[in-house]
Design an enzyme around this catalytic site. Structure first.
Site, short mmCIF file in Angstrom:
data_model
loop_
_atom_site.label_atom_id
_atom_site.label_comp_id
_atom_site.label_asym_id
_atom_site.label_seq_id
_atom_site.Cartn_x
_atom_site.Cartn_y
_atom_site.Cartn_z
N HIS A 1 1.72 2.06 -3.58
CA HIS A 1 0.65 2.81 -4.24
C HIS A 1 0.69 4.28 -3.79
O HIS A 1 0.54 5.20 -4.59
CB HIS A 1 -0.73 2.25 -3.85
N HIS B 1 3.24 6.35 -5.51
CA HIS B 1 2.83 6.64 -6.90
C HIS B 1 2.03 7.95 -6.91
O HIS B 1 2.12 8.74 -7.85
CB HIS B 1 1.99 5.47 -7.41
N GLU C 1 0.83 -1.21 0.00
CA GLU C 1 0.00 0.00 0.00
C GLU C 1 0.86 1.25 0.00
O GLU C 1 0.51 2.26 -0.61
CB GLU C 1 -0.97 -0.01 1.19
ZN LIG Z 1 -2.54 -3.01 -4.97
#
Ligand SMILES: [Zn+2]
Length: 624
Positions: free
Chosen positions: A410, A413, A407
């Site tokens: 992510h 990102h 997580e």
């Molecule tokens: Zn994922």
């Protein structure tokens, strides 16, 4: 950009409300959310159907101003037009009407499909009267079966087709007839009255095909993949077939080894999980719980922040003055190497009532480009890892550590995004690309060098003993080819049915599905095998995973391959880290993802790293 900005305020408000609904709901909030949510969906789906907007955008696309747009804004314009067209904006009147009908029908039929699966799952129970038949099952499973029977006012032990009941029974029950009975029940769900999905699956496939043709695509997979990294069905099929071919030898070896381990028993599908578990114990005797004392949450976070500081030059620090939705929620600030503020994020780690299951990341605010730099982003990560117990700190299992890393990948990102168009920023990327930044982080949980940074016994500060670490590594690849083939089987089924299935030629769809899946099964499937009729990923939503099941493996190829650059140049290589940040993490969807990947790796994705990571022997280089 006016079009882009038109929905900004609404999206921001809905993101926050939907988030609170997921983590700290109240009856009032839920009622308010449920009242407004359908209106928001209706508004959003009406946008590409507005003829005025489509005309305006098409008109603009033909101007010099449009042709002079920079690459990112130009991409945004063409992706927006593509989206309108895929929703039918360019169609003649009667085709538009037909498309609308198809969409309504698909929503209705896929909903019925999902209800049939649920109802037929719930309709089944197996009551075992004699406790002696439960030999082999862990005590907690026996107790749960007992409690389940009591709850229904019955004597004995009750088993159902829900995973927490079904999976341990197939894995541990010594009674073969019991396993067989459950397996057969599971694989003929929704195959007979009153919950029969046979006709629905046929109809869904027909409607999807018709929709694709109407919109000018050869088949449904081409329609779905148009804006994904794989681009079309031919490429996805080639990718899956290639992996299958390269996995086949290891698959045969694993199955022969299991057969040798079990001796004379002729292995049937209901025997595989059972004997595989026995073989795993004989080979590795690995208990994941042994690792937990090495992963106190605070050390895991320190290690994680240290790794991203080395790789990307960013500094994460906890801040205590952010408003939070619950006392257990923590706030953090991320600064760049030069001290500039990149953004804030929230972390909500532990389960609570009123918080939904699972782990996820979300973007609250996407900072915009300003004259003097970039406005900060705001995001969050949520998980439901094991909370502190008594005096001890929160001790995580290895999978939970991977989840936190995932997580956080992510989140980066989003936090490191430098894209001037919000819709193309951060994690707003193609479905088969979005797991690259997250999954690549999981690799650090398997590297000795990285683990030594943070995996410390919480009482003694000792690092993970080498013997335990080796067990962890070996257990990771145990029956890796079988896991691979299982996923490849589902992907093949998806692609074949949505690209090539022709009832006139291939006959009955359930039989065709059984025939396709047989290639990927470690034991001969029973004649009545009808797993297709319970396959919600493909048929429980108008689109869902249909045409996209290959993405699971595709994403793994990307992350394993990209990580091979870290392995080769140093797990903490600043050079590789900065390149990953520059070419992947900061770029969102501002460019075609294949181009971004090639910028980072200098070539297209290669399957070998994933095969190696899965313990599948491999020789030549091959690209996805
Ligand atoms: Zn994922």
């Amino acid at each position: 950009m006016a079009f882009e900005d038109a929905t900004l305020a609404l999206e921001r408000a809905m993101t926050v409300v939907a988030h609170l609904e997921a983590v700290a709901t109240t009856p009032e909030l839920r009622a308010a959310y449920n009242a407004v949510q359908p209106k928001v969906s209706a508004l959003m789906s009406s946008i590409p159907l507005s003829p005025g907007l489509f005309q305006m955008l098409t008109g603009f696309a033909n101007t010099d101003a449009a042709r002079a747009l920079d690459a990112t804004r130009g991409r945004f314009l063409s992706k927006t037009l593509d989206w309108f067209k895929r929703e039918g904006a360019g169609l003649a009147r009667e085709d538009k009407l037909r498309l609308e009908q198809i969409n309504v029908e698909l929503t209705e039929i896929t909903t019925r499909f999902a209800q049939h699966v649920l109802d037929s799952t719930n309709a089944y129970e197996l009551i075992v009267a004699d406790a002696a038949r439960l030999a082999g099952l862990p005590e907690r499973v026996v107790q749960a079966a007992r409690a389940s029977a009591e709850q229904k006012g019955k004597a004995g032990y009750r088993f159902t087709l829900q995973a927490p009941s079904y999976v341990p029974l197939l894995t541990y029950a010594d009674d073969r007839a019991l396993r067989e009975q459950m397996y057969r029940a599971m694989n003929k769900r929704a195959s007979g009255a009153p919950h029969d999905n046979r006709e629905l699956v046929k109809k869904i496939l027909e409607l999807r095909r018709e929709k694709a043709r109407l919109l000018g695509y050869a088949d449904f997979v081409d329609l779905v993949l148009h804006d994904r990294m794989a681009h079309d069905g031919a490429r996805a099929s080639h990718f899956i077939a290639d992996l299958e071919q390269r996995t086949r030898a290891a698959f045969a070896e694993e199955n022969a080894a299991l057969q040798a381990f079990t001796g004379d028993v002729e292995l049937r599908p209901w025997d595989i999980a059972y004997y595989a578990e026995k073989q795993r114990l004989a080979l590795y005797d690995f208990d994941e719980e042994e690792l937990r004392p090495y992963f106190p949450l605070e050390s895991v976070l320190r290690g994680l922040f240290d790794i991203v500081r080395r790789l990307y030059g960013i500094h994460v620090e906890e801040v205590n003055d952010l408003p939070v939705w619950h006392a257990a929620v923590r706030g953090f600030r991320i600064k760049d190497a030069d001290g500039s503020l990149l953004g804030y994020f929230y972390a909500d780690f532990f389960p609570r009532e009123q918080k939904r299951d699972g782990a996820w990341m979300n973007a609250f605010l996407t900072g915009e480009v300003r004259a003097d730099g970039h406005a900060p982003h705001v995001g969050l990560i949520c998980a439901n890892v094991t909370p502190p117990l008594g005096e001890a700190p929160a001790l995580l299992g290895h999978r939970e550590v991977e989840t936190v890393f995932h997580e956080f990948g992510h989140l980066l990102h989003h936090m490191l995004s430098r894209v001037p168009v919000r819709s193309l920023a951060g994690t707003n990327v193609a479905w088969d690309f979005v797991e690259l930044p997250s999954q690549i982080m999981e690799n650090f949980c398997w590297e000795r060098e990285a683990l030594d940074l943070f995996a410390r016994q919480y009482k003694t500060d000792a690092a993970i003993p080498e013997a335990l670490y080796q067990k962890l590594k070996r257990a990771r690849t145990y029956r890796g080819a079988n896991d691979m083939m299982r996923q490849l089987g589902f992907a093949t089924l998806d692609l074949e049915l949505h690209r090539n299935f022709d009832p006139a030629r291939d006959g009955e769809v359930v039989a065709r599905a059984r025939e396709l899946m047989s290639r990927f099964a470690p034991a001969q499937l029973p004649p009545e095998y009808a797993m297709l009729l319970g396959f919600g990923h493909l048929f429980a939503h108008p689109v869902g995973y249909a045409g996209g099941y290959y993405s699971y493996k595709w994403a793994e190829v990307l992350d394993a391959d990209a990580f091979s650059r870290f392995s080769a140049e140093g797990v903490f290589s600043e050079r590789v880290g900065r390149a990953f940040r520059e070419h992947i993490l900061s770029r969102g969807d501002s460019r075609d993802p294949m181009e971004l990947f090639k910028e980072f790796m200098g070539r297209e994705p290669d399957l070998r790293a994933l095969l190696a990571r899965s313990g599948i022997g491999e020789a030549q280089s091959v690209s996805a």
